[in-house]
Design a protein around this motif. Structure first.
Motif, PDB file in Angstrom:
ATOM      1  N   THR A 254       0.690  -3.362  -3.569  1.00  0.00           N
ATOM      2  CA  THR A 254       1.229  -4.540  -4.253  1.00  0.00           C
ATOM      3  C   THR A 254       0.710  -5.851  -3.677  1.00  0.00           C
ATOM      4  O   THR A 254       0.708  -6.875  -4.351  1.00  0.00           O
ATOM      5  N   ILE A 263       8.548  -5.507  -6.747  1.00  0.00           N
ATOM      6  CA  ILE A 263       8.283  -4.279  -6.003  1.00  0.00           C
ATOM      7  C   ILE A 263       9.376  -3.251  -6.273  1.00  0.00           C
ATOM      8  O   ILE A 263       9.090  -2.051  -6.419  1.00  0.00           O
ATOM      9  N   ALA A 264      10.618  -3.699  -6.387  1.00  0.00           N
ATOM     10  CA  ALA A 264      11.722  -2.785  -6.686  1.00  0.00           C
ATOM     11  C   ALA A 264      11.516  -2.108  -8.036  1.00  0.00           C
ATOM     12  O   ALA A 264      11.768  -0.897  -8.191  1.00  0.00           O
ATOM     13  N   ASN A 267       8.842   0.516  -7.528  1.00  0.00           N
ATOM     14  CA  ASN A 267       9.292   1.635  -6.709  1.00  0.00           C
ATOM     15  C   ASN A 267      10.133   2.635  -7.507  1.00  0.00           C
ATOM     16  O   ASN A 267      10.172   3.829  -7.168  1.00  0.00           O
ATOM     17  N   ARG A 268      10.797   2.185  -8.553  1.00  0.00           N
ATOM     18  CA  ARG A 268      11.606   3.091  -9.366  1.00  0.00           C
ATOM     19  C   ARG A 268      10.749   4.100 -10.130  1.00  0.00           C
ATOM     20  O   ARG A 268      11.259   5.081 -10.660  1.00  0.00           O
ATOM     21  N   CYS A 270       8.098   5.618  -8.647  1.00  0.00           N
ATOM     22  CA  CYS A 270       7.398   6.473  -7.684  1.00  0.00           C
ATOM     23  C   CYS A 270       7.636   7.950  -7.991  1.00  0.00           C
ATOM     24  O   CYS A 270       8.698   8.339  -8.479  1.00  0.00           O
ATOM     25  N   TRP A 275       2.292   6.607  -5.674  1.00  0.00           N
ATOM     26  CA  TRP A 275       2.739   6.089  -4.390  1.00  0.00           C
ATOM     27  C   TRP A 275       2.530   4.582  -4.380  1.00  0.00           C
ATOM     28  O   TRP A 275       1.509   4.080  -4.862  1.00  0.00           O
ATOM     29  N   ILE A 276       3.495   3.870  -3.797  1.00  0.00           N
ATOM     30  CA  ILE A 276       3.417   2.410  -3.781  1.00  0.00           C
ATOM     31  C   ILE A 276       3.642   1.910  -2.357  1.00  0.00           C
ATOM     32  O   ILE A 276       4.624   2.279  -1.707  1.00  0.00           O
ATOM     33  N   ASP A 277       2.729   1.072  -1.888  1.00  0.00           N
ATOM     34  CA  ASP A 277       2.844   0.415  -0.584  1.00  0.00           C
ATOM     35  C   ASP A 277       2.478  -1.047  -0.748  1.00  0.00           C
ATOM     36  O   ASP A 277       1.776  -1.428  -1.690  1.00  0.00           O
ATOM     37  N   ARG A 278       2.942  -1.857   0.202  1.00  0.00           N
ATOM     38  CA  ARG A 278       2.607  -3.286   0.151  1.00  0.00           C
ATOM     39  C   ARG A 278       1.159  -3.549   0.551  1.00  0.00           C
ATOM     40  O   ARG A 278       0.464  -4.337  -0.091  1.00  0.00           O
TER      41      ARG A 278
END
Length: 306
Positions: A254, A263-264, A267-268, A270, A275-278
């Motif tokens: 992100t 981001i929230a 993330n829902r 995923c 996969w989600i990372d900053r």
């Protein structure tokens, strides 16, 4: 040599990370990196010290500066000017390298022009002054006025212009019409890119992250992330609709500045496939392993892919 490098990022991280690679290459010198944008999760090379100025950032429309510590913009500007002048008196550098200005970042001329003037007239220790600029410049609302001011500033206070591009690919003239009016030397350095650390076998690298040899890896990124949500939103919504979705692993970065509420939302979504990372300190290695990169095509990502 003792080198001061000034880099002010206001919304993304591209300018900062390109400048960091230049710092890394100057490992035979003493380097002080001056920055005044949002904090970035990047370790400095051992030969580099950092002076963090009170933070100034830009709104998403690139119209107005704002602070993050409750001080007024006027107070913050005064503090930053004083810190810069003190730094020069203490360090007495041989070289000042300024990223982008005066070809951009005119919002910061109130702190840079006084320092440049004092270097030239002797009120601050004398040193060489160089502008460091990427290949493609952003078009301005009043392009003629912007280019005249930039040329006048370069010719008055700078000793050289470094263009981080290959002239056989693109020349600065493509986005800056008054190159012929610049009287100081201008040199093309080639493109700046982060090497893959460590370089290695992409199949083994993927396996170490539980990505099978049958899966295709899609890396999705949005630079700093402040304006990247529409892209990431569209891509993550599209993934479940792909006919071969099970054979795909999508890794989304992100960026450190994407708003928490965005981001929230991501993330829902995923899953074992998404996969989600900053942020990734080894981002070039992810691109080396990827079968597809989806991004906003910023300078750094394009150079990493090449």
């Amino acid at each position: 040599m003792k080198i001061i490098i000034y880099c002010q990022h206001v919304l993304g991280v591209g300018h900062f990370f390109r400048t960091l690679e230049i710092c890394r290459a100057l490992d035979q010198h003493q380097v002080v990196l001056v920055s005044g944008g949002p904090e970035t999760p990047a370790p400095l090379p051992p030969h580099v010290r950092r002076l963090q100025l009170p933070e100034l950032a830009m709104d998403h429309a690139f119209q107005n500066l704002h602070t993050t510590d409750g001080q007024s913009v006027t107070q913050t500007r005064a503090s930053r000017r004083a810190m810069l002048e003190h730094l020069f008196r203490e360090e007495k550098p041989d070289l000042l390298l300024i990223e982008l200005y005066p070809l951009g970042r005119k919002a910061f001329r109130d702190e840079l022009d006084p320092v440049l003037a004092q270097i030239r007239d002797g009120r601050l220790p004398s040193c060489r002054v160089v502008c460091s600029v990427r290949d493609i410049l952003v078009e301005k609302e009043n392009q003629d006025r912007h280019e005249k001011r930039a040329v006048d500033t370069l010719n008055r206070w700078f000793d050289a212009l470094l263009i981080h591009a290959d002239p056989s690919v693109i020349r600065l003239e493509a986005t800056f019409d008054r190159m012929d009016d610049i009287r100081i030397p201008a040199a093309y350095t080639g493109f700046v890119a982060s090497p893959v650390r460590p370089a290695g076998n992409r199949t083994a690298w993927k396996a170490a992250r539980d990505i099978t040899s049958e899966q295709r890896l899609i890396v999705v990124s949005a630079g700093g992330g402040a304006v990247g949500f529409p892209l990431l939103d569209a891509v993550t919504r599209a993934l479940p609709h792909l006919p071969d979705e099970r054979s795909i692993r999508m890794q989304v970065f992100t960026g450190p500045f994407m708003p928490a509420e965005n981001i929230a939302q991501l993330n829902r979504r995923c899953s074992a496939r998404l996969w989600i990372d900053r942020f990734a300190s080894d981002f070039p290695a992810w691109l080396q392993a990827a079968d597809l990169s989806i991004s906003m095509a910023g300078y750094n990502t394009c150079m990493n892919i090449l």
